[in-house]
Design a protein around this motif. Sequence first.
Motif, PDB file in Angstrom:
ATOM      1  N   GLY A   1       0.757  -1.204  -0.104  1.00 35.11           N
ATOM      2  CA  GLY A   1      -0.280   0.022   0.135  1.00 35.11           C
ATOM      3  C   GLY A   1       0.666   1.221  -0.095  1.00 35.11           C
ATOM      4  N   CYS A   2       0.570   1.893  -1.016  1.00 32.19           N
ATOM      5  CA  CYS A   2       1.455   3.418  -1.227  1.00 32.19           C
ATOM      6  C   CYS A   2       0.422   4.667  -1.022  1.00 32.19           C
ATOM      7  CB  CYS A   2       2.005   3.153  -2.630  1.00 32.19           C
ATOM      8  SG  CYS A   2       3.128   4.649  -2.878  1.00 32.19           S
ATOM      9  N   GLY A   3      -0.202   4.536   0.222  1.00 36.22           N
ATOM     10  CA  GLY A   3      -1.081   5.550   0.575  1.00 36.22           C
ATOM     11  C   GLY A   3      -0.005   6.453   1.506  1.00 36.22           C
ATOM     12  N   LEU A   4      -0.760   7.321   2.519  1.00 35.95           N
ATOM     13  CA  LEU A   4       0.214   8.354   3.281  1.00 35.95           C
ATOM     14  C   LEU A   4       0.963   7.260   4.400  1.00 35.95           C
ATOM     15  CD1 LEU A   4      -2.237  11.094   3.544  1.00 35.95           C
ATOM     16  CD2 LEU A   4      -0.080  11.366   2.162  1.00 35.95           C
ATOM     17  N   GLY A   5       0.144   6.141   4.930  1.00 31.26           N
ATOM     18  CA  GLY A   5       0.747   5.464   5.753  1.00 31.26           C
ATOM     19  C   GLY A   5       2.058   4.596   5.443  1.00 31.26           C
ATOM     20  N   GLY A   6       1.653   4.068   4.150  1.00 31.48           N
ATOM     21  CA  GLY A   6       2.781   3.205   3.573  1.00 31.48           C
ATOM     22  C   GLY A   6       3.912   3.888   3.317  1.00 31.48           C
TER      23      GLY A   6
ATOM     24  N   LEU B   1       4.349  -5.814   6.124  1.00 29.91           N
ATOM     25  CA  LEU B   1       3.462  -4.734   6.727  1.00 29.91           C
ATOM     26  C   LEU B   1       2.245  -4.535   5.750  1.00 29.91           C
ATOM     27  CD1 LEU B   1       6.121  -2.246   7.961  1.00 29.91           C
ATOM     28  CD2 LEU B   1       4.773  -3.899   9.554  1.00 29.91           C
ATOM     29  N   GLY B   2       1.165  -4.469   6.516  1.00 34.13           N
ATOM     30  CA  GLY B   2      -0.180  -4.207   5.766  1.00 34.13           C
ATOM     31  C   GLY B   2      -0.504  -2.819   5.927  1.00 34.13           C
ATOM     32  N   ALA B   3      -0.304  -1.892   4.823  1.00 34.45           N
ATOM     33  CA  ALA B   3      -0.714  -0.416   4.987  1.00 34.45           C
ATOM     34  C   ALA B   3      -1.801  -0.299   3.809  1.00 34.45           C
ATOM     35  CB  ALA B   3       0.405   0.227   4.659  1.00 34.45           C
ATOM     36  N   ASP B   4      -2.593  -1.517   3.609  1.00 31.97           N
ATOM     37  CA  ASP B   4      -3.456  -1.469   2.431  1.00 31.97           C
ATOM     38  C   ASP B   4      -4.860  -1.031   2.850  1.00 31.97           C
ATOM     39  OD1 ASP B   4      -3.664  -3.587   4.163  1.00 31.97           O
ATOM     40  OD2 ASP B   4      -3.886  -5.063   2.582  1.00 31.97           O
ATOM     41  N   GLY B   5      -5.059  -0.083   3.678  1.00 34.60           N
ATOM     42  CA  GLY B   5      -6.350   0.759   3.619  1.00 34.60           C
ATOM     43  C   GLY B   5      -7.573  -0.033   4.264  1.00 34.60           C
ATOM     44  N   VAL B   6      -8.439   0.780   4.177  1.00 36.25           N
ATOM     45  CA  VAL B   6      -9.706   0.265   4.912  1.00 36.25           C
ATOM     46  C   VAL B   6     -10.293  -0.977   4.630  1.00 36.25           C
ATOM     47  CG1 VAL B   6     -11.371   1.386   3.397  1.00 36.25           C
ATOM     48  CG2 VAL B   6     -11.889   1.115   5.890  1.00 36.25           C
ATOM     49  N   LYS B   7      -9.987  -1.439   3.319  1.00 31.17           N
ATOM     50  CA  LYS B   7     -10.434  -2.750   2.884  1.00 31.17           C
ATOM     51  C   LYS B   7      -9.468  -3.834   2.979  1.00 31.17           C
ATOM     52  CE  LYS B   7     -13.208  -0.328  -0.390  1.00 31.17           C
ATOM     53  NZ  LYS B   7     -13.514  -0.193  -1.786  1.00 31.17           N
ATOM     54  N   SER B   8      -8.304  -3.632   3.831  1.00 35.74           N
ATOM     55  CA  SER B   8      -7.173  -4.344   3.989  1.00 35.74           C
ATOM     56  C   SER B   8      -7.210  -5.885   3.516  1.00 35.74           C
ATOM     57  CB  SER B   8      -6.490  -4.148   5.269  1.00 35.74           C
ATOM     58  OG  SER B   8      -5.460  -5.059   5.502  1.00 35.74           O
ATOM     59  N   TYR B   9      -6.740  -6.401   2.772  1.00 36.16           N
ATOM     60  CA  TYR B   9      -6.511  -7.948   2.548  1.00 36.16           C
ATOM     61  C   TYR B   9      -5.442  -8.522   3.902  1.00 36.16           C
ATOM     62  CZ  TYR B   9      -4.884 -12.455   1.307  1.00 36.16           C
ATOM     63  OH  TYR B   9      -4.538 -13.740   1.214  1.00 36.16           O
TER      64      TYR B   9
ATOM     65  N   PRO C   1     -14.942  -7.122   7.709  1.00 38.59           N
ATOM     66  CA  PRO C   1     -15.233  -5.768   6.950  1.00 38.59           C
ATOM     67  C   PRO C   1     -15.216  -4.778   7.790  1.00 38.59           C
ATOM     68  CG  PRO C   1     -17.272  -7.281   6.782  1.00 38.59           C
ATOM     69  CD  PRO C   1     -16.114  -8.123   7.693  1.00 38.59           C
ATOM     70  N   ALA C   2     -14.772  -3.429   7.404  1.00 35.63           N
ATOM     71  CA  ALA C   2     -15.270  -2.252   8.194  1.00 35.63           C
ATOM     72  C   ALA C   2     -16.894  -2.080   8.008  1.00 35.63           C
ATOM     73  CB  ALA C   2     -14.408  -0.867   7.284  1.00 35.63           C
ATOM     74  N   GLN C   3     -17.039  -1.340   9.032  1.00 36.06           N
ATOM     75  CA  GLN C   3     -18.519  -1.054   9.419  1.00 36.06           C
ATOM     76  C   GLN C   3     -18.940   0.314   8.780  1.00 36.06           C
ATOM     77  OE1 GLN C   3     -20.658  -3.473  10.658  1.00 36.06           O
ATOM     78  NE2 GLN C   3     -18.641  -4.483  10.500  1.00 36.06           N
ATOM     79  N   PRO C   4     -20.075   0.574   8.279  1.00 33.57           N
ATOM     80  CA  PRO C   4     -20.711   1.935   7.910  1.00 33.57           C
ATOM     81  C   PRO C   4     -20.884   2.513   9.368  1.00 33.57           C
ATOM     82  CG  PRO C   4     -22.079   0.146   7.003  1.00 33.57           C
ATOM     83  CD  PRO C   4     -21.179  -0.678   7.699  1.00 33.57           C
ATOM     84  N   THR C   5     -20.509   4.101   9.117  1.00 28.47           N
ATOM     85  CA  THR C   5     -20.810   4.741  10.479  1.00 28.47           C
ATOM     86  C   THR C   5     -22.136   5.445  10.493  1.00 28.47           C
ATOM     87  OG1 THR C   5     -19.773   6.485   9.253  1.00 28.47           O
ATOM     88  CG2 THR C   5     -18.356   5.163  10.560  1.00 28.47           C
ATOM     89  N   GLY C   6     -22.747   5.261   9.088  1.00 28.93           N
ATOM     90  CA  GLY C   6     -24.135   5.969   9.011  1.00 28.93           C
ATOM     91  C   GLY C   6     -23.938   7.330   8.181  1.00 28.93           C
ATOM     92  N   ASP C   7     -22.695   7.883   7.991  1.00 27.74           N
ATOM     93  CA  ASP C   7     -22.339   9.132   7.535  1.00 27.74           C
ATOM     94  C   ASP C   7     -21.759   8.784   6.024  1.00 27.74           C
ATOM     95  OD1 ASP C   7     -23.608  10.304   9.592  1.00 27.74           O
ATOM     96  OD2 ASP C   7     -21.631  11.092  10.430  1.00 27.74           O
ATOM     97  N   ALA C   8     -21.845   9.761   5.429  1.00 24.68           N
ATOM     98  CA  ALA C   8     -21.109   9.940   4.184  1.00 24.68           C
ATOM     99  C   ALA C   8     -20.487  11.436   3.823  1.00 24.68           C
ATOM    100  CB  ALA C   8     -21.937   9.641   2.806  1.00 24.68           C
ATOM    101  N   ALA C   9     -19.550  11.615   3.070  1.00 20.87           N
ATOM    102  CA  ALA C   9     -18.955  12.778   2.702  1.00 20.87           C
ATOM    103  C   ALA C   9     -19.066  13.103   1.194  1.00 20.87           C
ATOM    104  CB  ALA C   9     -17.635  12.916   3.332  1.00 20.87           C
TER     105      ALA C   9
ATOM    106  N   GLY D   1      -1.968   1.979   9.967  1.00 22.63           N
ATOM    107  CA  GLY D   1      -2.808   2.923   9.073  1.00 22.63           C
ATOM    108  C   GLY D   1      -4.250   2.522   9.043  1.00 22.63           C
ATOM    109  N   ASP D   2      -5.057   2.802   8.079  1.00 25.37           N
ATOM    110  CA  ASP D   2      -6.529   2.304   8.176  1.00 25.37           C
ATOM    111  C   ASP D   2      -6.549   0.985   8.062  1.00 25.37           C
ATOM    112  OD1 ASP D   2      -7.425   5.015   7.884  1.00 25.37           O
ATOM    113  OD2 ASP D   2      -8.336   4.933   6.126  1.00 25.37           O
ATOM    114  N   ALA D   3      -5.701   0.033   7.663  1.00 22.48           N
ATOM    115  CA  ALA D   3      -6.044  -1.506   7.599  1.00 22.48           C
ATOM    116  C   ALA D   3      -6.312  -1.804   9.038  1.00 22.48           C
ATOM    117  CB  ALA D   3      -4.558  -2.041   7.080  1.00 22.48           C
ATOM    118  N   CYS D   4      -5.794  -1.256  10.208  1.00 18.51           N
ATOM    119  CA  CYS D   4      -6.119  -1.767  11.631  1.00 18.51           C
ATOM    120  C   CYS D   4      -6.885  -0.655  12.279  1.00 18.51           C
ATOM    121  CB  CYS D   4      -4.659  -2.173  12.238  1.00 18.51           C
ATOM    122  SG  CYS D   4      -3.466  -0.807  11.971  1.00 18.51           S
ATOM    123  N   HIS D   5      -6.929   0.580  11.939  1.00 14.86           N
ATOM    124  CA  HIS D   5      -7.734   1.559  12.636  1.00 14.86           C
ATOM    125  C   HIS D   5      -8.495   2.584  11.909  1.00 14.86           C
ATOM    126  CE1 HIS D   5      -4.259   4.016  12.355  1.00 14.86           C
ATOM    127  NE2 HIS D   5      -3.618   3.316  13.093  1.00 14.86           N
ATOM    128  N   PRO D   6      -9.509   2.108  10.908  1.00 14.48           N
ATOM    129  CA  PRO D   6     -10.160   3.319  10.143  1.00 14.48           C
ATOM    130  C   PRO D   6     -10.883   3.932  11.165  1.00 14.48           C
ATOM    131  CG  PRO D   6     -11.041   0.965   9.760  1.00 14.48           C
ATOM    132  CD  PRO D   6      -9.853   1.091  10.621  1.00 14.48           C
TER     133      PRO D   6
END
Length: 410
Positions: free
Chosen positions: A34-39, A177-185, A196-204, A320-325
């Motif tokens: 994962g080449c996001g900000l965390g990776g 190291l898995g820095a592969d984001g909210v849908k992390s494999y 799977p990550a849970q919907p929070t009820g909100d969208a942006a 990163g989001d892989a473990c704490h979105p």
Amino acid sequence: VAADQHASAQGVSERITLYDGRKAPVRLHILIVGCGLGGLAAAHCLAQAGHKITLIEAAHAIGEVGAGIQVTPNVTRLLRRWGLGDAVERIAVRPEAIVFRRYATGERVGYTKWGENMEEFGASYYHIHRADFHKLLFDLAAPSMTLRLKSTVVAVDPEAPSLTLASGEVIHGDLILGADGVKSYVQQVVLGRVNPAQPTGDAAYRAIIPTSVMLEDPELRPFVETPEMTAWMGPGTHLMAYNIRAKKEFNMVLLHPDDGSVESWTAEGSAEKMREDFKDYEPRVQKLLQHVNSTLKWRLMDRQPLEKWVHSSGRVALLGDACHPMLPYRAQGAAMAIEDAAVLGNLFSRLTHPSQIGPLLHAYEGLRLRRTANTQASSRLNQRIFHLPDGPAQEARDADMRAAMELEFR
Ligand code: FAD
């Protein structure tokens, strides 16, 4: 010496000199997914700790979406430590204050001076375009890593350890190291289950408008001339707005109840629907939204803190989001990913023997899990505070904020 000989027998030793002159006795080959900000931050910190880095990214090109990001002092302190202080100052806008407003009237209910005051926390608060921030970290990490684009990880063998790409190629390393984001494999591999990550009820909705159009309007001009972070709070919704790119662009994030959006950084939303969803907001917001031609829409996901971040093999871990979105309501998602990277870099600069990989990963988890869990929870709490329906609780909230604001101006 014994450690060096042992490590050498395992094929992972190669004495190297770090940038500050220290010797790193054991050099690992670390695979970061994962080449996001965390990776990228992890690639930099672990390369500085003396390790060989391969960064594996599914996308065909590197980059970030067209939107702003808040970079808080806990991150800028690290950026300065990494020699990026001047570069950040050049590409970012430093907000002078945060202002909270009532959605329908625009009345100011809260104000906290930021600007120079933030130096009290050791660094400034900045607003940056995501693409600029990503490039900053990419340019920092690039000289000391190998980047593999168009490389989707489809399997991980945590014992080897190795990972398999969609092409069938297998890449071996000492640590994954898995820095592969909210849908992390990689997270599934670490936990041994699908989570799977849970919907929070909100969208942006996210939108950027040129400030040139705002400067022509006396009602909108102050938002540019005095760069503040403005947060309008309404029932079930809120709007965050700030300047980026030398005050040439105005970034807006519009939070609202999710009505069937998707989890994708690049999904287009309807600007018309966005205006409809925020039609009860004050006239200046209506004017701002009239300037929006296109918008991105993103379903906001989070999850309960994980029971662990490290696979039982001691050779695979998450960041990163892989473990704490988390909800972006404290602007700490990327910040926590970057802090994770700094802690990993610090710990792995102390590695003197490959047998320490597992214990160091567990130390990392121990240092980080509670802090990120607290940040996830407080981001959720802000959802309730910002989105209170009109009524007694909202009035009490606003009264508290006004009292704090009076102290600010005393
Ligand atoms: P990501 O950026 O998601 O990167 C993961 C990477 O992994 C991607 O490039 C992806 O392509 C790659 N990948 C995934 N699977 C594979 C695979 N199998 N093989 C290879 N590659 C793969 N945070 C802040 O700090 N401040 C803010 O102001 C802020 N505002 C936000 C506003 C909104 C609306 C949202 C939604 C979030 C906000 N955040 C903010 C949170 C922040 O954007 C994220 O926490 C951060 O981007 C996560 O970075 P990451 O590197 O962990 O993951």
